[in-house]
Scaffold this motif. Structure first.
Motif, PDB file in Angstrom:
ATOM      1  N   ALA A  17       0.817  -1.225   0.000  1.00 38.85           N
ATOM      2  CA  ALA A  17       0.000   0.000   0.000  1.00 38.85           C
ATOM      3  C   ALA A  17       0.851   1.276   0.000  1.00 38.85           C
ATOM      4  O   ALA A  17       0.351   2.348   0.318  1.00 38.85           O
ATOM      5  CB  ALA A  17      -0.955  -0.020   1.195  1.00 38.85           C
ATOM      6  N   SER A  18       2.128   1.175  -0.360  1.00 35.19           N
ATOM      7  CA  SER A  18       2.964   2.393  -0.346  1.00 35.19           C
ATOM      8  C   SER A  18       2.694   3.290  -1.547  1.00 35.19           C
ATOM      9  O   SER A  18       2.866   4.507  -1.469  1.00 35.19           O
ATOM     10  CB  SER A  18       4.451   2.020  -0.319  1.00 35.19           C
ATOM     11  OG  SER A  18       4.822   1.378  -1.530  1.00 35.19           O
ATOM     12  N   THR A  19       2.308   2.702  -2.679  1.00 40.43           N
ATOM     13  CA  THR A  19       2.074   3.480  -3.907  1.00 40.43           C
ATOM     14  C   THR A  19       0.920   2.854  -4.696  1.00 40.43           C
ATOM     15  O   THR A  19       0.380   1.821  -4.310  1.00 40.43           O
ATOM     16  CB  THR A  19       3.325   3.468  -4.837  1.00 40.43           C
ATOM     17  OG1 THR A  19       3.701   2.088  -5.064  1.00 40.43           O
ATOM     18  CG2 THR A  19       4.499   4.217  -4.263  1.00 40.43           C
ATOM     19  N   GLY A  22      -2.597  -0.095  -4.409  1.00 41.50           N
ATOM     20  CA  GLY A  22      -2.719  -0.427  -2.982  1.00 41.50           C
ATOM     21  C   GLY A  22      -2.951   0.814  -2.143  1.00 41.50           C
ATOM     22  O   GLY A  22      -3.830   0.838  -1.272  1.00 41.50           O
ATOM     23  N   ASP A  45       7.829   4.988   4.007  1.00 43.37           N
ATOM     24  CA  ASP A  45       6.541   5.292   3.374  1.00 43.37           C
ATOM     25  C   ASP A  45       5.418   5.551   4.381  1.00 43.37           C
ATOM     26  O   ASP A  45       4.337   5.999   4.009  1.00 43.37           O
ATOM     27  CB  ASP A  45       6.131   4.137   2.440  1.00 43.37           C
ATOM     28  CG  ASP A  45       7.076   4.024   1.254  1.00 43.37           C
ATOM     29  OD1 ASP A  45       7.381   5.071   0.661  1.00 43.37           O
ATOM     30  OD2 ASP A  45       7.514   2.913   0.952  1.00 43.37           O
ATOM     31  N   LEU A  62       5.177  -4.731   6.354  1.00 46.42           N
ATOM     32  CA  LEU A  62       4.883  -6.064   5.806  1.00 46.42           C
ATOM     33  C   LEU A  62       5.586  -6.289   4.469  1.00 46.42           C
ATOM     34  O   LEU A  62       5.234  -5.699   3.448  1.00 46.42           O
ATOM     35  CB  LEU A  62       3.354  -6.227   5.644  1.00 46.42           C
ATOM     36  CG  LEU A  62       2.829  -7.529   5.036  1.00 46.42           C
ATOM     37  CD1 LEU A  62       3.398  -8.759   5.707  1.00 46.42           C
ATOM     38  CD2 LEU A  62       1.312  -7.570   5.120  1.00 46.42           C
ATOM     39  N   ASP A  63       6.611  -7.166   4.541  1.00 46.43           N
ATOM     40  CA  ASP A  63       7.277  -7.617   3.313  1.00 46.43           C
ATOM     41  C   ASP A  63       6.770  -9.028   3.050  1.00 46.43           C
ATOM     42  O   ASP A  63       7.009  -9.943   3.848  1.00 46.43           O
ATOM     43  CB  ASP A  63       8.807  -7.618   3.525  1.00 46.43           C
ATOM     44  CG  ASP A  63       9.558  -8.050   2.276  1.00 46.43           C
ATOM     45  OD1 ASP A  63       8.984  -8.784   1.441  1.00 46.43           O
ATOM     46  OD2 ASP A  63      10.730  -7.655   2.127  1.00 46.43           O
ATOM     47  N   ASN A  92      -2.315  -7.396  -2.909  1.00 43.67           N
ATOM     48  CA  ASN A  92      -2.049  -6.449  -3.988  1.00 43.67           C
ATOM     49  C   ASN A  92      -0.553  -6.311  -4.311  1.00 43.67           C
ATOM     50  O   ASN A  92      -0.194  -5.984  -5.433  1.00 43.67           O
ATOM     51  CB  ASN A  92      -2.631  -5.088  -3.566  1.00 43.67           C
ATOM     52  CG  ASN A  92      -2.103  -3.937  -4.411  1.00 43.67           C
ATOM     53  OD1 ASN A  92      -2.524  -3.752  -5.549  1.00 43.67           O
ATOM     54  ND2 ASN A  92      -1.144  -3.184  -3.866  1.00 43.67           N
ATOM     55  N   ALA A  93       0.327  -6.555  -3.330  1.00 45.50           N
ATOM     56  CA  ALA A  93       1.767  -6.317  -3.541  1.00 45.50           C
ATOM     57  C   ALA A  93       2.229  -7.004  -4.822  1.00 45.50           C
ATOM     58  O   ALA A  93       1.843  -8.138  -5.099  1.00 45.50           O
ATOM     59  CB  ALA A  93       2.562  -6.861  -2.353  1.00 45.50           C
ATOM     60  N   VAL A 115       7.542 -12.641  -4.881  1.00 42.22           N
ATOM     61  CA  VAL A 115       6.640 -11.535  -4.511  1.00 42.22           C
ATOM     62  C   VAL A 115       5.209 -11.828  -4.977  1.00 42.22           C
ATOM     63  O   VAL A 115       4.268 -11.801  -4.171  1.00 42.22           O
ATOM     64  CB  VAL A 115       7.113 -10.191  -5.118  1.00 42.22           C
ATOM     65  CG1 VAL A 115       6.140  -9.066  -4.745  1.00 42.22           C
ATOM     66  CG2 VAL A 115       8.532  -9.851  -4.662  1.00 42.22           C
ATOM     67  N   SER A 142      -4.916  -9.640  -9.679  1.00 43.37           N
ATOM     68  CA  SER A 142      -4.236 -10.296 -10.793  1.00 43.37           C
ATOM     69  C   SER A 142      -4.015  -9.254 -11.880  1.00 43.37           C
ATOM     70  O   SER A 142      -3.655  -8.093 -11.579  1.00 43.37           O
ATOM     71  CB  SER A 142      -5.084 -11.471 -11.273  1.00 43.37           C
ATOM     72  OG  SER A 142      -4.490 -12.103 -12.360  1.00 43.37           O
ATOM     73  N   LYS A 160       1.264 -14.089 -12.805  1.00 42.01           N
ATOM     74  CA  LYS A 160      -0.184 -13.800 -12.678  1.00 42.01           C
ATOM     75  C   LYS A 160      -1.021 -15.012 -13.109  1.00 42.01           C
ATOM     76  O   LYS A 160      -2.087 -15.265 -12.546  1.00 42.01           O
ATOM     77  CB  LYS A 160      -0.554 -12.560 -13.502  1.00 42.01           C
ATOM     78  CG  LYS A 160       0.046 -11.254 -12.957  1.00 42.01           C
ATOM     79  CD  LYS A 160      -0.452 -10.920 -11.553  1.00 42.01           C
ATOM     80  CE  LYS A 160       0.026  -9.567 -11.074  1.00 42.01           C
ATOM     81  NZ  LYS A 160      -0.366  -9.276  -9.692  1.00 42.01           N
ATOM     82  N   ILE A 189      -2.714   0.163 -15.895  1.00 42.56           N
ATOM     83  CA  ILE A 189      -3.135   1.237 -14.985  1.00 42.56           C
ATOM     84  C   ILE A 189      -1.939   2.169 -14.773  1.00 42.56           C
ATOM     85  O   ILE A 189      -0.794   1.699 -14.661  1.00 42.56           O
ATOM     86  CB  ILE A 189      -3.552   0.655 -13.614  1.00 42.56           C
ATOM     87  CG1 ILE A 189      -4.560  -0.506 -13.765  1.00 42.56           C
ATOM     88  CG2 ILE A 189      -4.107   1.739 -12.700  1.00 42.56           C
ATOM     89  CD1 ILE A 189      -5.935  -0.140 -14.216  1.00 42.56           C
ATOM     90  N   TRP A 194       5.315   0.419 -13.857  1.00 43.53           N
ATOM     91  CA  TRP A 194       5.950   0.292 -15.180  1.00 43.53           C
ATOM     92  C   TRP A 194       7.297   0.992 -15.218  1.00 43.53           C
ATOM     93  O   TRP A 194       8.228   0.513 -15.856  1.00 43.53           O
ATOM     94  CB  TRP A 194       4.992   0.759 -16.289  1.00 43.53           C
ATOM     95  CG  TRP A 194       3.742  -0.070 -16.252  1.00 43.53           C
ATOM     96  CD1 TRP A 194       2.480   0.349 -15.978  1.00 43.53           C
ATOM     97  CD2 TRP A 194       3.653  -1.500 -16.412  1.00 43.53           C
ATOM     98  NE1 TRP A 194       1.616  -0.724 -15.950  1.00 43.53           N
ATOM     99  CE2 TRP A 194       2.307  -1.865 -16.217  1.00 43.53           C
ATOM    100  CE3 TRP A 194       4.578  -2.512 -16.694  1.00 43.53           C
ATOM    101  CZ2 TRP A 194       1.868  -3.185 -16.314  1.00 43.53           C
ATOM    102  CZ3 TRP A 194       4.133  -3.830 -16.776  1.00 43.53           C
ATOM    103  CH2 TRP A 194       2.799  -4.147 -16.588  1.00 43.53           C
TER     104      TRP A 194
END
Ligand SMILES: NC(=O)c1ccc[n+]([C@@H]2O[C@H](COP(=O)([O-])OP(=O)(O)OC[C@H]3O[C@@H](n4cnc5c(N)ncnc54)[C@H](OP(=O)(O)O)[C@@H]3O)[C@@H](O)[C@H]2O)c1
Length: 289
Positions: A17-19, A22, A45, A62-63, A92-93, A115, A142, A160, A189, A194
């Motif tokens: 959820a840093s960027t 999420g 973050d 949370l990693d 979401n990560a 990941v 996904s 995915k 998105i 990217w």
């Protein structure tokens, strides 16, 4: 739009959820009244996240690739929830590794799966008891790449595809407890993923052996230009946020939500075209033989 009195007893954990998606989901859901545990990998973050949100948002270190980190997060969340369970887990990560499969550093390929696949499973296993307590739900982010594998996105797409398979199996396994497992499949998105992916790909290209450069440099240039082409339409993070909100509020969520009209059309087209023709069209589009 759902009302806050329907959400304020419900807790949601969102990984990564840093960027991007999420963070946007964490902020929006907390504004709706959910208690949101926002997973962040790096301490730096936390401040930024808290600045953009209200009291309903709790940053959690949370990693998803680190068992100790997952267990610590679970302990903290369980203590905070007390007797209440967790209403939703949003896996979401993610990272996106790209490039020609022949020359992707094998550790990068492993990290892609650590990941995007193993990490999601590890987090899900750890939080299932808390989810069971609240008749909760699991939302796996996904991608269209979980249905369509584009060339030079092989590591990302395969991760995915694996997430889709795991979700399909898990959805049936969890039926006895009424825990829905929902797949969200966005098209492209506009998020930092990217840029991060290109930075890693550029580093790998610089490290290519002379043979790799000779074999792939032309097509890599083409793939790079097409990836960064500003005219290529990207959907907004809000389009994903709206679907996550819906998935958390409806009584019987669907198994899959493709995001974007073109995304659904592309997935359908990809499924009905014969493989040979599909390959030919894709190769031609990339200026290959
Ligand atoms: N953007 C798109 O076009 C698109 C399309 C379809 C699906 N998706 C999926 O949407 C999800 C979110 O991506 P995004 O586009 O929002 O990208 P993003 O802005 O790069 O967000 C990815 C998040 O995952 C976190 N992360 C990376 N490695 C992690 C780890 N080991 N443990 C915990 N968190 C980790 C990142 O944290 P750090 O900042 O600390 O690295 C970041 O918070 C991903 O699963 C992605 O595959 C994205």
């Amino acid at each position: 739009m759902i009302k806050s009195n329907e959400t304020n007893s419900k807790s949601v954990l969102i990984t990564g959820a840093s960027t991007g998606i999420g963070k946007a989901c964490a902020v929006h859901l907390s504004e709706l009244g959910y208690q949101v545990f926002a997973g962040i990998r790096q301490q730096k973050d936390e401040h930024d996240l808290l600045k953009t949100s209200n009291n309903g948002l709790i940053p959690v270190q949370l990693d998803v690739t680190d068992t100790g980190s997952i267990n610590e997060a679970a302990k903290m969340i369980q203590t905070t929830l007390g007797e209440r369970g967790l209403y939703a887990l949003v896996n979401n990560a993610g990272i996106a590794v790209s490039g020609p499969i022949e020359f992707i550093p094998i550790d990068d390929f492993r990290q892609q799966f650590e990941v995007n696949v193993i990490g999601q499973v590890a987090v899900t296993q750890t939080f299932l008891d808390l989810l069971r307590k609240a008749y909760g739900r699991i939302v796996n982010i996904s991608s269209i790449s979980g249905q369509i594998a584009l060339p030079f996105l092989g590591p990302y797409a395969s991760s995915k595809f694996a997430l889709e398979a795991i979700s399909d199996a898990l959805r049936v396994e969890l039926r006895p407890w009424g825990i829905p497992v929902i797949l969200i499949e966005p098209g492209r998105i506009a998020t930092p993923i990217w840029e991060k992916s290109l930075a890693r790909a550029d580093e790998n290209i610089r490290g290519l052996p002379p043979k790799g450069k000779e074999l792939y440099s032309q097509i890599i240039d083409y793939a790079r230009k097409s990836m960064t082409n500003p005219s290529r339409t990207m959907l907004s993070v809000e389009s994903v946020v709206r679907v996550v909100e819906q998935v958390l509020s409806v009584e019987n969520p669907r198994a899959r939500y493709a995001i974007g009209r073109k995304t659904s059309q592309r997935i359908l087209l990809f499924k009905i075209l014969p493989t040979r023709l599909r390959d030919k069209l894709m190769a031609r589009r990339m200026g290959m033989k």
